[in-house]
Scaffold this motif. Sequence first.
Motif, PDB file in Angstrom:
ATOM      1  N   ASP A  18       6.616  16.331  41.201  1.00 10.10           N
ATOM      2  CA  ASP A  18       6.457  15.906  39.813  1.00 10.10           C
ATOM      3  C   ASP A  18       6.580  14.387  39.622  1.00 10.10           C
ATOM      4  OD1 ASP A  18       6.006  16.813  37.067  1.00 10.10           O
ATOM      5  OD2 ASP A  18       8.029  16.061  36.693  1.00 10.10           O
ATOM      6  N   PRO A  19       7.533  13.703  40.290  1.00 11.82           N
ATOM      7  CA  PRO A  19       7.600  12.240  40.125  1.00 11.82           C
ATOM      8  C   PRO A  19       6.320  11.539  40.580  1.00 11.82           C
ATOM      9  CG  PRO A  19       9.636  13.068  41.085  1.00 11.82           C
ATOM     10  CD  PRO A  19       8.660  14.207  41.095  1.00 11.82           C
ATOM     11  N   VAL A  20       5.699  12.064  41.653  1.00 17.78           N
ATOM     12  CA  VAL A  20       4.443  11.481  42.133  1.00 17.78           C
ATOM     13  C   VAL A  20       3.351  11.695  41.096  1.00 17.78           C
ATOM     14  CG1 VAL A  20       2.663  11.577  43.934  1.00 17.78           C
ATOM     15  CG2 VAL A  20       5.083  11.801  44.542  1.00 17.78           C
TER      16      VAL A  20
ATOM     17  N   SER B 200      -8.652  11.626  41.869  1.00 14.05           N
ATOM     18  CA  SER B 200      -9.013  12.816  42.645  1.00 14.05           C
ATOM     19  C   SER B 200      -7.784  13.699  42.890  1.00 14.05           C
ATOM     20  CB  SER B 200      -9.653  12.407  43.974  1.00 14.05           C
ATOM     21  OG  SER B 200      -8.714  11.774  44.821  1.00 14.05           O
ATOM     22  N   ILE B 201      -6.625  13.075  43.156  1.00 11.06           N
ATOM     23  CA  ILE B 201      -5.391  13.861  43.351  1.00 11.06           C
ATOM     24  C   ILE B 201      -5.005  14.567  42.054  1.00 11.06           C
ATOM     25  CG2 ILE B 201      -2.924  13.718  43.888  1.00 11.06           C
ATOM     26  CD1 ILE B 201      -3.591  11.331  45.691  1.00 11.06           C
ATOM     27  N   LEU B 202      -5.132  13.858  40.939  1.00 15.13           N
ATOM     28  CA  LEU B 202      -4.811  14.459  39.647  1.00 15.13           C
ATOM     29  C   LEU B 202      -5.697  15.679  39.377  1.00 15.13           C
ATOM     30  CD1 LEU B 202      -3.287  14.325  36.916  1.00 15.13           C
ATOM     31  CD2 LEU B 202      -5.186  12.950  36.079  1.00 15.13           C
TER      32      LEU B 202
ATOM     33  N   THR C 267      -4.362  12.346  29.984  1.00  9.10           N
ATOM     34  CA  THR C 267      -3.681  12.202  28.695  1.00  9.10           C
ATOM     35  C   THR C 267      -3.310  13.567  28.133  1.00  9.10           C
ATOM     36  OG1 THR C 267      -4.934  10.180  28.235  1.00  9.10           O
ATOM     37  CG2 THR C 267      -3.827  11.210  26.384  1.00  9.10           C
ATOM     38  N   MET C 268      -4.258  14.496  28.158  1.00  6.92           N
ATOM     39  CA  MET C 268      -4.000  15.839  27.647  1.00  6.92           C
ATOM     40  C   MET C 268      -2.971  16.568  28.497  1.00  6.92           C
ATOM     41  SD  MET C 268      -5.518  16.332  24.874  1.00  6.92           S
ATOM     42  CE  MET C 268      -6.770  15.502  23.896  1.00  6.92           C
ATOM     43  N   ARG C 269      -3.069  16.394  29.805  1.00  7.00           N
ATOM     44  CA  ARG C 269      -2.128  17.067  30.712  1.00  7.00           C
ATOM     45  C   ARG C 269      -0.700  16.602  30.450  1.00  7.00           C
ATOM     46  NH1 ARG C 269       1.431  18.172  33.836  1.00  7.00           N
ATOM     47  NH2 ARG C 269       1.289  19.174  35.858  1.00  7.00           N
ATOM     48  N   ALA C 270      -0.550  15.299  30.150  1.00  3.15           N
ATOM     49  CA  ALA C 270       0.791  14.760  29.917  1.00  3.15           C
ATOM     50  C   ALA C 270       1.291  15.067  28.511  1.00  3.15           C
ATOM     51  CB  ALA C 270       0.790  13.246  30.150  1.00  3.15           C
TER      52      ALA C 270
ATOM     53  N   VAL D  32      -0.326   9.460  36.791  1.00  4.55           N
ATOM     54  CA  VAL D  32      -0.805   9.439  35.410  1.00  4.55           C
ATOM     55  C   VAL D  32      -0.600   8.068  34.780  1.00  4.55           C
ATOM     56  CG1 VAL D  32      -0.406  10.359  33.084  1.00  4.55           C
ATOM     57  CG2 VAL D  32      -0.540  11.910  35.032  1.00  4.55           C
ATOM     58  N   ILE D  33       0.581   7.484  34.971  1.00  6.38           N
ATOM     59  CA  ILE D  33       0.879   6.176  34.375  1.00  6.38           C
ATOM     60  C   ILE D  33      -0.066   5.099  34.927  1.00  6.38           C
ATOM     61  CG2 ILE D  33       2.607   4.345  34.169  1.00  6.38           C
ATOM     62  CD1 ILE D  33       3.076   6.867  32.413  1.00  6.38           C
TER      63      ILE D  33
END
Length: 352
Positions: A40-42, A235-237, A310-313, A47-48
Amino acid sequence: MDIIITIASTVLEQMQKPTLAFLIAGMMLAALGSKFEIPDPVYKFIVIVLLLKVGMGAGISIRQADLFSLVVPAIGAAVVGITIVLIGSRTLARLKGVSQVDGLATAGLFGAVSASTLAAGMAILDDEGIAYEGFIGALYPFMDIAALVTAIVLAKMATARKAAAGNTMADGTMTLGGSGKAPIAEAGLVRGILVETFRSPAISALIAGLALGVLAKPDSVFDSFYEPLFRGLLSILMLIMGMEAWARFAELRKVAHAYILYGITAPIIHGMLGFGVGVIAHELTGFSAGGIVLLSVMAASSSDISGPPTMRAALPEANSSAYVGTSTGLGTPIAILSIPLFIALAEIVVGT
């Protein structure tokens, strides 16, 4: 028959591009029972970085634009983004079986802008020798941020009202609605959600990046750090979102027809809305025919970069298979195929 082949080839081409390809790869991993996971921290770091990059890129474009000529089409772009979400809130989000939060998240992505679709529109206009304003890329954040914030606020309001209605039924008191102090409570709800939305990590990063791009000169760090990392991190996201999408795919199958209908029709309707605003800007400021076409393309497109993270966060409860699948899988091909339509309309209405 030719149009069917064209649509099929465009869809296939989109599926091979990183955004959708990594999403599908994530879904395959989940379907095969893989234990692959990103800490989760990664994920939060990714995202940031992505949203700071998007915001800074938009801010740099605004800083380099002719601000006087930018004002009218920029306001128009923001109005279009908000209007698209409001249309989605009255259509898709109200269809039987469609979760209101999922519908609003999807409408938010359709109100936001696809950088790849905008680039395709510019390339087509360049090939046709049709001129457009140099600041056109600076309109991106006005439509993008307006749509995303509107969708998130409406979704949070819907969730809060639902929770309040549940509380009313449970304890016999009325939190919202009715008479007396209800309007004050409603105003406080909206104000609180707006504050919460702008303080959320996703929107905060987007706006911080925008402010840095406009007010500072972050070009060197933007070019050396954010730009090279961007595609890889995205791509990772998408891989993460693909795995989540598969886990919630069963929820979508029941109402897939609603998203298919929306994904096919919305780009044309939204593009026509952008076209109308572009014509108004043309009458007021001399906005070019090429500018009108590209404003239409932005309105018709659906976000493939800033929107999903943005939506995911901001709305983790929303079904990513609904909003990403509909926007990237259907909305993007239809938006790209509609570009010749907007060029033809611009030739008829204002000439090129």
